[in-house]
Structures are given as C-alpha cells and as structure tokens.
Design a protein around this motif. Structure first.
Motif, PDB file in Angstrom:
ATOM      1  N   SER A  38       3.732  40.055  19.559  1.00 24.89           N
ATOM      2  CA  SER A  38       4.471  38.930  18.998  1.00 24.89           C
ATOM      3  C   SER A  38       5.930  39.304  18.745  1.00 24.89           C
ATOM      4  CB  SER A  38       3.807  38.469  17.698  1.00 24.89           C
ATOM      5  OG  SER A  38       4.498  37.374  17.135  1.00 24.89           O
ATOM      6  N   SER A  89       3.334  31.935  21.009  1.00 22.36           N
ATOM      7  CA  SER A  89       2.356  31.048  20.352  1.00 22.36           C
ATOM      8  C   SER A  89       0.932  31.555  20.539  1.00 22.36           C
ATOM      9  CB  SER A  89       2.482  29.627  20.897  1.00 22.36           C
ATOM     10  OG  SER A  89       3.752  29.075  20.600  1.00 22.36           O
ATOM     11  N   TYR A  90       0.622  32.047  21.728  1.00 17.41           N
ATOM     12  CA  TYR A  90      -0.713  32.588  21.985  1.00 17.41           C
ATOM     13  C   TYR A  90      -0.990  33.806  21.097  1.00 17.41           C
ATOM     14  CZ  TYR A  90      -0.888  29.557  26.086  1.00 17.41           C
ATOM     15  OH  TYR A  90      -0.893  28.470  26.922  1.00 17.41           O
ATOM     16  N   GLY A  92       0.329  34.172  18.258  1.00 16.92           N
ATOM     17  CA  GLY A  92       0.160  33.587  16.931  1.00 16.92           C
ATOM     18  C   GLY A  92      -1.251  33.070  16.700  1.00 16.92           C
ATOM     19  N   TYR A  93      -1.823  32.406  17.715  1.00 14.63           N
ATOM     20  CA  TYR A  93      -3.204  31.933  17.587  1.00 14.63           C
ATOM     21  C   TYR A  93      -4.162  33.113  17.408  1.00 14.63           C
ATOM     22  CZ  TYR A  93      -1.253  27.610  19.526  1.00 14.63           C
ATOM     23  OH  TYR A  93      -0.508  26.484  19.748  1.00 14.63           O
ATOM     24  N   ALA A  96      -3.909  34.378  13.904  1.00 15.70           N
ATOM     25  CA  ALA A  96      -4.631  33.500  12.975  1.00 15.70           C
ATOM     26  C   ALA A  96      -6.129  33.772  13.029  1.00 15.70           C
ATOM     27  CB  ALA A  96      -4.342  32.038  13.317  1.00 15.70           C
ATOM     28  N   ALA A  97      -6.654  33.959  14.238  1.00 17.29           N
ATOM     29  CA  ALA A  97      -8.082  34.257  14.389  1.00 17.29           C
ATOM     30  C   ALA A  97      -8.421  35.605  13.760  1.00 17.29           C
ATOM     31  CB  ALA A  97      -8.459  34.255  15.868  1.00 17.29           C
ATOM     32  N   VAL A 157       0.861  33.075   9.432  1.00 17.34           N
ATOM     33  CA  VAL A 157      -0.145  32.262  10.122  1.00 17.34           C
ATOM     34  C   VAL A 157       0.049  30.782   9.815  1.00 17.34           C
ATOM     35  CG1 VAL A 157      -2.604  31.686  10.164  1.00 17.34           C
ATOM     36  CG2 VAL A 157      -1.878  34.076  10.366  1.00 17.34           C
ATOM     37  N   LEU A 161       1.426  28.078  12.527  1.00 19.16           N
ATOM     38  CA  LEU A 161       0.603  26.946  12.959  1.00 19.16           C
ATOM     39  C   LEU A 161       1.321  25.618  12.724  1.00 19.16           C
ATOM     40  CD1 LEU A 161      -2.944  28.068  11.745  1.00 19.16           C
ATOM     41  CD2 LEU A 161      -2.101  27.966  14.103  1.00 19.16           C
ATOM     42  N   ALA A 164       3.726  25.350  15.515  1.00 18.19           N
ATOM     43  CA  ALA A 164       3.067  25.132  16.809  1.00 18.19           C
ATOM     44  C   ALA A 164       2.608  23.686  16.960  1.00 18.19           C
ATOM     45  CB  ALA A 164       1.888  26.085  16.954  1.00 18.19           C
TER      46      ALA A 164
END
Length: 222
Positions: A38, A89-90, A92-93, A96-97, A157, A161, A164
């Motif tokens: 990131s 962004s990916y 970032g996802y 978050a997971a 996170v 989001l 995003a």
C-alpha cells in the motif's frame, strides 16, 4: 501471596520468550506485506504520476513522434495515476479483511495471550505489586504501542473504505477531502510506528531479546 507468585511466573515467561500463535504470525507477516504494498503505491504515485511529471510525459510522447497538448499529457498521467490508486484500493480491501481477521483471532487466543489481559497484568505488576518493574514497564510500553497501532489501522480502514465508496456514501466533497487528508496523515503515523517497531526489534536482537524475529516465524518456545 498466591497472586504475587502467579504474576512473577508470568513475567518470568515474558523474559524467556513467548510462544506466538500461528494466527498472529500469519496476520503479522501478511499485514507487513499488505502495508508495504500500500505504501509502495503511494510512493509510486507521488514520485512518478504527480502533476510535475506531465511535462516529462509530453516530451517523451513528442520525441516518439506524437503531437500532444498539455491537457492530453495530463490525461495520460492522470490515467496512470488512477491505475495505481486502483491497486492501492485492493491493498486497502485486503487490509480491512486482515484487520477483521485480527479482531476475530483475538477471541480464539488463550486468555494469557490476549492483548488486554497481558496489558492488565503488566499494569498490575508495575503499579500494584511493584515487582519486576523493568520487565513490566517494557510490556506496558510495547502493548501500549500495539494498541495505538491497532487504532491507527482501524482509522485507516474506516477512512479508506469511506473514500473507496465515496460515490455511494453521500458524504459532501469537502468532507471527503478532509477524510482523505486524515487518511494520509495516519499513514505517516503508521510509518512512524513501523520505524519504532523495527528499531525496537533491532535493539532487542542485540540485547536480551535475541531470536525475536525467528520466534515470530516459527512460533518460539514457551
């Protein structure tokens, strides 16, 4: 008396080295990869695809035989920047997971290995029992920094989001801009934590915490 003996045993276990759960080791190293990726996307965009590079793109295209205006060169640079932000962004996802995974994993750890119980025991040893205060102080500082890091991750996170999905949140543009600024500010704080963390690991490896990196890889010994 029994409480004192029990606490002293636990503090002694900290000195000998802790057994890291596989879920925490998985989270730790994957989180390192995701955060590094990131930050790399941010670095790429700030160095290669900011507005100052538009003249470079224009000159390169002209040298290649294309007739390009400043606006067209800007569109190319902006398009490349958007591609990198999509990758960001990916990441970032994934972050978050991983944050959700860390929260869930905490509840499946033995009570003695959970963050807040360990912080509570170190507090009790340092301020109440006043035994092995140097070790307890180290635990308080280390766990306190981890809590700050987790709070920063939570902010990253949530704000990430919101950015995003800004087309769907209905948040005004000026507020989204403030969220973006705060998101970037927290990134620098996380960078600061990483520097402190790596410095602490380096010093520990040179002193009484030798083997801490290998312990985080293979789990260590109780």
């Amino acid at each position: 008396m029994a409480i004192i003996e029990h606490t002293n045993k636990e503090i002694g276990a900290v000195k000998k080295g802790k057994k890291y759960a596989s879920s925490i080791r998985f989270w730790h190293w994957l989180n390192f990869v995701i955060i590094s990726g990131s930050l790399l996307t941010v670095l790429i965009n700030s160095m290669l695809f900011d507005r100052s590079q538009r003249s470079f793109v224009k000159n390169e295209l002209i040298n290649a035989g294309a007739a390009v205006s400043d606006k067209q060169a800007g569109a190319v640079t902006h398009g490349l920047e958007d591609q990198v932000w999509a990758i960001h962004s990916y990441f970032g996802y994934a972050l978050a997971a991983l944050f959700l995974f860390r929260l869930i994993a905490e509840f499946f750890l033995p009570p003695a290995k959970r963050l807040f119980p360990k912080l509570k025991k170190a507090y009790h040893a340092y301020f109440i029992l006043k035994k092995e205060r140097e070790t307890a102080k180290h635990e308080l500082v280390a766990k306190g920094l981890y809590i700050i890091f987790y709070l920063l991750l939570l902010i990253m996170v949530v704000t990430g989001l919101l950015l995003a999905f800004e087309d769907y949140t209905g948040i005004p543009q000026n507020i989204n801009h403030s969220i973006k600024e705060f998101h970037g500010f927290c990134m620098y704080l996380i960078l600061g934590f990483i520097v402190i963390h790596l410095s602490g690991v380096f010093l520990a490896e040179r002193k009484d915490g030798k083997g801490i990196v290998s312990d985080m890889i293979n789990g260590g010994e109780n």
